[in-house]
Design a protein around this motif. Structure first.
Motif, PDB file in Angstrom:
ATOM      1  N   ALA A 809      27.940  27.575  80.576  1.00 36.54           N
ATOM      2  CA  ALA A 809      27.369  26.668  79.577  1.00 36.54           C
ATOM      3  C   ALA A 809      28.019  25.295  79.661  1.00 36.54           C
ATOM      4  N   GLY A 810      29.339  25.284  79.854  1.00 42.23           N
ATOM      5  CA  GLY A 810      30.053  24.015  79.933  1.00 42.23           C
ATOM      6  C   GLY A 810      29.582  23.149  81.075  1.00 42.23           C
ATOM      7  N   VAL A 811      29.247  23.763  82.203  1.00 41.82           N
ATOM      8  CA  VAL A 811      28.765  22.993  83.357  1.00 41.82           C
ATOM      9  C   VAL A 811      27.479  22.260  83.011  1.00 41.82           C
ATOM     10  N   GLN A 812      26.539  22.978  82.389  1.00 45.60           N
ATOM     11  CA  GLN A 812      25.261  22.359  82.030  1.00 45.60           C
ATOM     12  C   GLN A 812      25.437  21.292  80.943  1.00 45.60           C
ATOM     13  N   LEU A 813      26.261  21.595  79.961  1.00 45.45           N
ATOM     14  CA  LEU A 813      26.418  20.682  78.838  1.00 45.45           C
ATOM     15  C   LEU A 813      27.128  19.393  79.247  1.00 45.45           C
ATOM     16  N   GLU A 814      28.120  19.488  80.103  1.00 46.65           N
ATOM     17  CA  GLU A 814      28.821  18.277  80.530  1.00 46.65           C
ATOM     18  C   GLU A 814      27.920  17.381  81.382  1.00 46.65           C
ATOM     19  N   ALA A 815      27.085  18.015  82.217  1.00 45.99           N
ATOM     20  CA  ALA A 815      26.139  17.224  83.016  1.00 45.99           C
ATOM     21  C   ALA A 815      25.146  16.500  82.101  1.00 45.99           C
ATOM     22  N   ALA A 816      24.667  17.211  81.092  1.00 44.86           N
ATOM     23  CA  ALA A 816      23.726  16.594  80.152  1.00 44.86           C
ATOM     24  C   ALA A 816      24.400  15.484  79.364  1.00 44.86           C
ATOM     25  N   GLN A 817      25.636  15.718  78.935  1.00 45.87           N
ATOM     26  CA  GLN A 817      26.336  14.724  78.131  1.00 45.87           C
ATOM     27  C   GLN A 817      26.515  13.411  78.887  1.00 45.87           C
ATOM     28  N   CYS A 832      25.422  17.782  72.343  1.00 50.41           N
ATOM     29  CA  CYS A 832      26.234  18.261  73.460  1.00 50.41           C
ATOM     30  C   CYS A 832      27.690  18.456  73.036  1.00 50.41           C
ATOM     31  N   GLU A 833      28.215  17.501  72.263  1.00 46.21           N
ATOM     32  CA  GLU A 833      29.610  17.582  71.825  1.00 46.21           C
ATOM     33  C   GLU A 833      29.828  18.806  70.935  1.00 46.21           C
ATOM     34  N   ARG A 834      28.866  19.086  70.061  1.00 44.45           N
ATOM     35  CA  ARG A 834      29.008  20.261  69.203  1.00 44.45           C
ATOM     36  C   ARG A 834      28.956  21.548  70.020  1.00 44.45           C
ATOM     37  N   GLU A 835      28.067  21.592  70.996  1.00 43.21           N
ATOM     38  CA  GLU A 835      27.961  22.789  71.833  1.00 43.21           C
ATOM     39  C   GLU A 835      29.224  22.968  72.679  1.00 43.21           C
ATOM     40  N   LEU A 836      29.741  21.882  73.216  1.00 43.50           N
ATOM     41  CA  LEU A 836      30.961  21.977  74.021  1.00 43.50           C
ATOM     42  C   LEU A 836      32.143  22.425  73.169  1.00 43.50           C
TER      43      LEU A 836
END
Length: 915
Positions: A809-817, A832-836
């Motif tokens: 999940a972190g890989v996808q979220l950081e790319a999106a962020q 994104c920040e909340r999900e991370l």
């Protein structure tokens, strides 16, 4: 002797304050309004005398010149040295074709930029309510783009709500954030006491001044007329009734009678010309070999005024001219008009005087006027054409010809935007004999009003009555309107058929009504975009393209947007916009709006803001409400994604209201999709469903559902999933998936896969959801749409986090962020920040907004200058004044900490790439 100026101290003080701001480098706009004779022009003259500014450009609207395109602009330009105009002079006067008002407006910006170098410029437009529409459009276009300029503009008009003023100018003048409104009322009694300037006459008593104030409502013109006409004690005696306002006309007649015979002849001759006229022409009509002594007498009598710098002569007030004109009698007026016709240098003026001299029907004269009017239609001067066709209708002895000319004149008025009450005009046309022309014009009226069913029935009736073999011009008009109507109703195949027919009927006028563009758009919304694109490989470069080829290039740019070739679309549309600066308003508006849409999808959001602002301003300036919803929809997308919800909501509401009012089905769908995006950003699934549900019920829904055209089905599916309506979500998604697969639109397939992942995840099938999300990522990787790809990664990352796969999940979220931060998509970045954080990761520190960030306008200026353009070239490209470009460039240098153009390119690259 010029009467003393009295009163208006408050207004003068406010104008002096504005002048200080202009000297400091801020452009200012003032509306001076009030009834005739209230002293508007006198106030401006007094202010200018006190201000002592050297560069004053003054122009006046003329009631009889309302159909003369760019007549007021020509007055302004005539007072400018040729060296300043060059090379912009051609923009003010066409050779074989009419000048586009917006092209003239851009040239005005350039001209004012040069004039203000030595000091402030004061621009005055007197009697704006009588100014020709093209001039007012050009001025509005220029005024909107004067920011850091030393220009003070004073617009003098009787009423800000006058429907003769373009809507864009009225909004500009009534916006208290950008314009000062000075609404002049009558003078007070104590001020009226100072008006009498007759030798030996003392000031009025308080009672006389009060009577004069009550009787004239303080109108300086009427009050001054009474003061000069009545004996001193008449005003002081309440038993003596005061004369009616007609005394002004009697005073004029008395003054005229006090002049010599030659002066009377000169003034009478001038009254058949205009309020402002060349002296030699008036002398010719009056048959005077030496007019100066007569002119001097008329000036002394207060009837005429000689303009400074050897210019024309004018009446002291339009009411003076009207009084003279009325008292000379019909027979003498006819004779003077006949002489004026013989001296006229151009055909239009000659025919106008001949028509004024006519005492009854004149078949030959009517035919000449009709011929002139029809030539003006072809030349693109509908307002002038309407005047001449209407006059021809009045003079023709044939009832059939008269009705035909009335219908043609109505079409011209419609094209010129001069019809305010279309319902009343329609009633008048219905009273005429049924013909193809009548049905065609009634259809155009219905189309503008959004009554599409009625418009189609009338167009079909016109087509049935029309013989394309003998009336190809009319047949082409009817077919072109049918094509446009079908496109607006999202009936793509029918739009193509009618466009093809119109193109066959008028091969030499293939750019008429953007027929090639309409045809390609029709192919696109009916599922034939790929086939259409396959035929467009040999279209020439925009720099050498003909008018019809530019239409084709614009159509290709549109199709490339819809087929995911966004880089190609941007190239086409940028070239078309840069090259087609002299094309029609609709053409340039469409190109700018589509370029903004392409840049939005590409992730070039700052550029999209600039082009969306340009499109919106053109739509406003040129009064194009049927296209404005598309501009407001794009603005909604940009503002919503960046979290500027209040502004986005205003644009979304405006887009929806304008689309509903115009009956434009395509615009309705765009507006709904934009409103849905706003609701999605605000996490309001019920709002998404409310605005998108109606699209499922549209009569011509197949075109609205075409993948890649309007992006909305995936939003509806996600919203239905969010409220738990999974069966309905499946029905919508299945149809969408089938269409995307058949068209092979990667962007739509990625969106459908994201929606499928959401739906299957809601059903508890994590395996199917994982597969769907990865299919979506594969499709998204093949399309240059970073925002949509980042939304998919955010959605997938949130799913993985809920499934306990925090590392993935972190890989996808950081790319999106990273993408959201680059775009400035704050609401998505915060998600994104909340999900991370929920994944146990510390989100990348967000770049705090600071004053060093370039605004979209600054970025646009910097890119052009860094690319080698001069300030003047950049100003013309962005349709801004040179001063405004210099203003933005100064901020760019400070923010990027550079001191020269040589350093600008590197500084801009570093700024855009970030730390």
């Amino acid at each position: 002797m010029q009467p003393a100026f009295v009163g208006r101290e408050s207004e003068l003080a406010r104008l002096r304050l504005l002048m200080q701001q202009v000297r400091a480098g801020r452009s200012c706009l003032v509306l001076v309004e009030g009834p005739a004779g209230i002293g508007k022009t006198a106030l401006v003259h007094e202010f200018l005398d006190l201000a002592g500014e050297g560069c004053v450009l003054w122009a006046s609207g003329e009631e009889s010149e309302g159909g003369l395109p760019l007549g007021v602009v020509a007055q302004l330009v005539s007072r400018v040295p040729a060296a300043v105009l060059d090379p912009s002079a051609a923009a003010f006067k066409g050779d074989d074709s009419p000048v586009d008002p917006l092209v003239a407006g851009a040239a005005l910006i350039d001209m004012l930029g040069k004039l203000q170098q030595p000091g402030p410029v004061v621009l005055v437009v007197d009697d704006a309510h009588w100014a020709d529409q093209p001039s007012l459009v050009a001025l509005t276009f220029a005024l909107r783009r004067l920011h850091a300029d030393r220009v003070l503009t004073l617009v003098i008009s009787r009423d800000r709500s006058d429907l003769r003023l373009p809507e864009g100018l009225r909004r500009l003048l009534t916006d208290r954030r950008h314009a000062l409104q000075l609404s002049l009322g009558g003078l007070q009694a104590d001020e009226l006491r100072s008006l009498s300037t007759r030798p030996g006459v003392g000031p009025l008593s308080a009672r006389a001044a009060a009577r004069l104030r009550a009787h004239t409502d303080g109108n300086p013109l009427h009050a001054r007329a009474l003061l000069e006409q009545l004996p001193a004690d008449a005003l002081d005696n309440p038993d003596v009734p005061l004369p009616a306002p007609r005394s002004f006309a009697l005073l004029v007649v008395a003054r005229l009678a006090g002049c010599g015979a030659e002066a009377q002849e000169l003034v009478a001759a001038a009254s058949v010309l205009d309020t402002r006229f060349p002296l030699h022409l008036a002398a010719g009509v009056a048959q005077l070999d030496e007019p100066l002594p007569a002119l001097e007498q008329a000036i002394t009598a207060g009837l005429l005024v000689e303009e400074p710098n050897g210019g024309a002569v004018r009446f002291a007030h339009p009411l003076v001219r009207a009084a003279v004109f009325e008292q000379i009698g019909p027979a003498r007026r006819a004779g003077l008009h006949t002489r004026a016709a013989g001296l006229a240098e151009d055909e239009a003026t000659r025919l106008r005087h001949r028509a004024a001299a006519a005492s009854g029907p004149d078949a030959a004269l009517a035919a000449d006027l009709a011929q002139l009017g029809r030539r003006e239609v072809v030349a693109g001067s509908p307002a002038a054409a309407a005047n001449h066709l209407s006059t021809a209708a009045r003079l023709t002895p044939s009832r059939a010809d008269r009705e035909q000319l009335v219908v043609e004149a109505t079409e011209c008025r419609l094209l010129a935007g001069d019809i305010v009450d279309s319902a009343a005009v329609s009633v008048g046309l219905h009273a005429l004999s049924p013909t193809a022309w009548r049905s065609y014009v009634l259809a155009r009226l219905a189309l503008v009003a959004g009554r599409f069913t009625e418009a189609e029935a009338l167009l079909r009736d016109a087509w049935r009555r029309c013989d394309a073999g003998t009336e190809p011009a009319l047949a082409t008009r009817v077919a072109a309107q049918m094509a446009t109507l079908c496109l607006l109703q999202a009936r793509g195949q029918n739009a193509v058929k009618w466009a093809d027919l119109a193109l066959r009927l008028a091969p030499r006028h293939s750019a008429t009504d953007l027929l090639r563009f309409v045809r390609l758009a029709g192919l696109g919304i009916s599922g034939h975009a790929d086939a259409a694109l396959a035929t467009l490989h040999d279209v020439p470069d925009p720099a050498v393209a003909s008018a019809g080829e530019l239409d084709t290039l614009a159509g290709r740019g549109l199709l490339r947007i819809w087929t995911d070739d966004l880089i190609g679309a941007r190239q086409d549309l940028a070239g078309v916009l840069a090259t087609g600066h002299d094309r029609s308003v609709v053409f340039r508006l469409s190109a700018a709006d589509l370029l903004g849409e392409a840049e939005y999808r590409l992730g070039h959001w700052d550029d999209a803001v600039v082009h969306n602002d340009l499109a919106m301003s053109i739509a406003t300036d040129a009064d194009q409400p049927w296209l404005a919803p598309l501009c407001h929809a794009t603005a909604t997308l940009l503002l919503a994604a960046r979290g500027e919800w209040q502004q986005a909501a205003v644009h979304a509401e405006t887009a929806g209201a304008l689309a509903a009012a115009s009956g434009n089905l395509i615009a309705t769908a765009y507006a709904a999709a934009a409103a849905a995006q706003l609701a999605r950003v605000r996490a309001e699934p019920e709002g998404v469903i409310a605005v998108l549900d109606p699209l499922l019920q549209l009569k011509h829904g197949d075109s609205i559902k075409e993948p890649g055209v309007i992006c909305w089905q995936d939003l509806l599916v996600d919203a239905l999933v969010a409220v738990g309506d999974l069966d309905r979500a499946e029905a919508v998604l299945s149809e969408f998936e089938a269409l995307t697969a058949s068209r092979q639109r990667r962007s739509a397939m990625a969106a459908a896969a994201r929606a499928r992942g959401n739906l299957t995840a809601a059903r508890g099938d994590t395996t199917a959801a994982t597969i769907a999300f990865n299919v979506g990522l594969d499709h998204a990787a093949r399309v240059d749409m970073p925002f949509d790809r980042a939304v998919l990664q955010l959605t997938y990352g949130a799913f993985l986090r809920r499934a306990g796969k925090r590392a993935a999940a972190g890989v996808q979220l950081e790319a999106a962020q990273a993408v959201f931060e680059r775009l400035g998509a704050r609401p998505y970045q915060e998600r994104c920040e909340r999900e991370l954080a929920a994944c146990g990761r510390s989100p990348t520190r967000r770049q705090t907004a600071d004053r060093t960030r370039l605004t979209p306008q600054e970025q646009a200026v910097a890119r052009l200058v860094a690319g080698g353009l001069t300030n003047q070239q950049a100003a013309r490209e962005l349709v801004l004044s040179v001063k405004t470009v210099e203003y933005h460039l100064g901020h760019v240098y400070a923010k990027l900490q550079v001191t020269s153009r040589d350093q600008l390119a590197d500084g801009l690259t570093q700024h855009l790439s970030g730390p």
